[in-house]
Design an enzyme around this catalytic site. Structure first.
Site, PDB file in Angstrom:
ATOM      1  N   TYR A 241       0.840  -1.198   0.000  1.00 54.05           N
ATOM      2  CA  TYR A 241       0.000   0.000   0.000  1.00 54.05           C
ATOM      3  C   TYR A 241       0.873   1.247   0.000  1.00 54.05           C
ATOM      4  O   TYR A 241       0.655   2.184  -0.787  1.00 54.05           O
ATOM      5  CB  TYR A 241      -0.930   0.002   1.218  1.00 54.05           C
ATOM      6  CG  TYR A 241      -1.646   1.315   1.412  1.00 54.05           C
ATOM      7  CD1 TYR A 241      -2.771   1.628   0.648  1.00 54.05           C
ATOM      8  CD2 TYR A 241      -1.187   2.258   2.330  1.00 54.05           C
ATOM      9  CE1 TYR A 241      -3.414   2.842   0.798  1.00 54.05           C
ATOM     10  CE2 TYR A 241      -1.825   3.470   2.487  1.00 54.05           C
ATOM     11  CZ  TYR A 241      -2.944   3.759   1.719  1.00 54.05           C
ATOM     12  OH  TYR A 241      -3.567   4.974   1.871  1.00 54.05           O
ATOM     13  N   LYS A 245       1.188   4.294  -2.914  1.00 54.40           N
ATOM     14  CA  LYS A 245       0.958   5.724  -2.720  1.00 54.40           C
ATOM     15  C   LYS A 245       2.190   6.545  -3.093  1.00 54.40           C
ATOM     16  O   LYS A 245       2.063   7.689  -3.555  1.00 54.40           O
ATOM     17  CB  LYS A 245       0.529   5.993  -1.283  1.00 54.40           C
ATOM     18  CG  LYS A 245      -0.860   5.449  -0.959  1.00 54.40           C
ATOM     19  CD  LYS A 245      -1.910   6.013  -1.917  1.00 54.40           C
ATOM     20  CE  LYS A 245      -3.311   5.509  -1.622  1.00 54.40           C
ATOM     21  NZ  LYS A 245      -4.334   6.088  -2.529  1.00 54.40           N
TER      22      LYS A 245
END
Length: 337
Positions: A241, A245
């Site tokens: 994750y 980002k």
């Protein structure tokens, strides 16, 4: 989600600071399994007014008196009157809160989301009714998966342009989250995470920017990243994750470079930990996080989705007309220690 509950080593602040700790939080995308989730400036001449309507909505648009076109009580530069903006992942959470802010600033908003349209009485339905009855604008819903529906994304944006005449902006807020140690990650889970959070964002931005290109329409695109794209969150095991980002932040810079020649600005927003109702269950499992996370930023508290309303309006309006290729990190100072 990992069943690990790592202990954090930061020194405990004063009792007064601890008292300000908020009870519920989530990082930039909430800790649920899935969440349904900018133009070059002409030099002014002495004959031009100092205030200009930067994002012309059509090729033949004339100068606009901002003080007359702005909703009451809003600075002219922040007006989104007559703008058409797409918000992916706008059915709930941060995306819906930012959608309502855009509507309040005068925009017409089209939401993209993978789930069926929320029913009567839902938060989305309340915002849609408020847009029509109170704000004098509109909120439309389009069901589409940003990763699997590339062709549908282009088809929907074509329909929006046919109906509205133009698209002026985008907030790409759709994304997913998964808390899993790196040693336990599978290729399937990693590909899915990067696919939705990076490829899905690219395809959504591509579908919107295509029509800005074709119609020679300046515009503003905002990608929702995270402070997790800048730092490794202490005690939060989300390696893929966080990597996704970081990729969104870099994607934003590259799109800004490529599309700036067509007066399309691209920026990112990197939220910190966000208070959500859904994450309450997380703190039942990891109660130490509710105490420790507020201590990790300089304000000793945690944000709410409402704390990002102004950032959305700012980046999509003329107030940020000379801002592109930038990351607006709003994390309470978490990454500034």
């Amino acid at each position: 989600m990992s069943n690990l509950a790592p202990r954090l080593s930061r020194a405990v602040p004063s009792a007064g600071r601890l008292a300000r700790a908020a009870p519920r939080v989530t990082p930039a995308c909430s800790l649920t399994t899935r969440i349904s989730g900018t133009a070059a400036c002409r030099l002014l001449t002495c004959q031009e007014p100092t205030r200009r309507f930067f994002h012309n909505t059509t090729a033949s648009a004339t100068k606009v008196d901002l003080t007359q076109s702005s909703p009451p009580g809003i600075l002219p530069e922040f007006s989104l009157k007559d703008k058409v903006i797409v918000v992916s992942g706008g059915a709930q959470g941060l995306g819906l809160v930012q959608t309502e802010a855009l509507l309040e600033a005068g925009a017409k908003v089209h939401v993209f989301d993978r789930q069926p349209r929320p029913g009567a009485g839902s938060s989305f339905d309340k915002v849609a009714r408020r847009a029509k009855d109170e704000l004098g604008t509109s909120l439309s819903y389009h069901q589409v998966d940003v990763l699997e529906g590339a062709e549908k994304l282009h088809k929907i944006t074509e329909e929006i342009v046919a109906k509205e005449g133009h698209i002026d902006g985008l907030i790409a807020a759709a994304g997913i989250q998964q808390e899993t140690p790196a040693l336990d990650y599978t290729a399937e889970d990693s590909n899915r995470m990067l696919g939705v959070n990076v490829t899905g964002v690219l395809l959504t931005a591509q579908a919107v920017a295509k029509h800005m290109y074709q119609n020679d329409t300046p515009g503003s695109i905002v990608l929702i990243a995270s402070m997790s794209g800048t730092v490794a969150n202490r005690g939060l095991i989300c390696p893929v994750y966080n990597a996704s980002k970081a990729a969104v932040i870099q994607l934003g810079r590259n799109l800004a470079m490529e599309w700036g020649v067509k007066n399309i600005r691209v920026n990112t927003i990197s939220p910190g930990y966000i208070v959500t109702e859904m994450v309450q269950r997380l703190f039942e499992k990891f109660p130490d996080r509710a105490v420790e996370w507020p201590k990790q930023n300089m304000l000793n508290k945690l944000s709410k989705p409402e704390d990002y309303r102004g950032a959305a309006v700012f980046l999509l309006s003329d107030a940020s007309r000379f801002m592109t290729g930038a990351d607006l990190r709003i994390d309470g100072g978490h990454a500034a220690w």
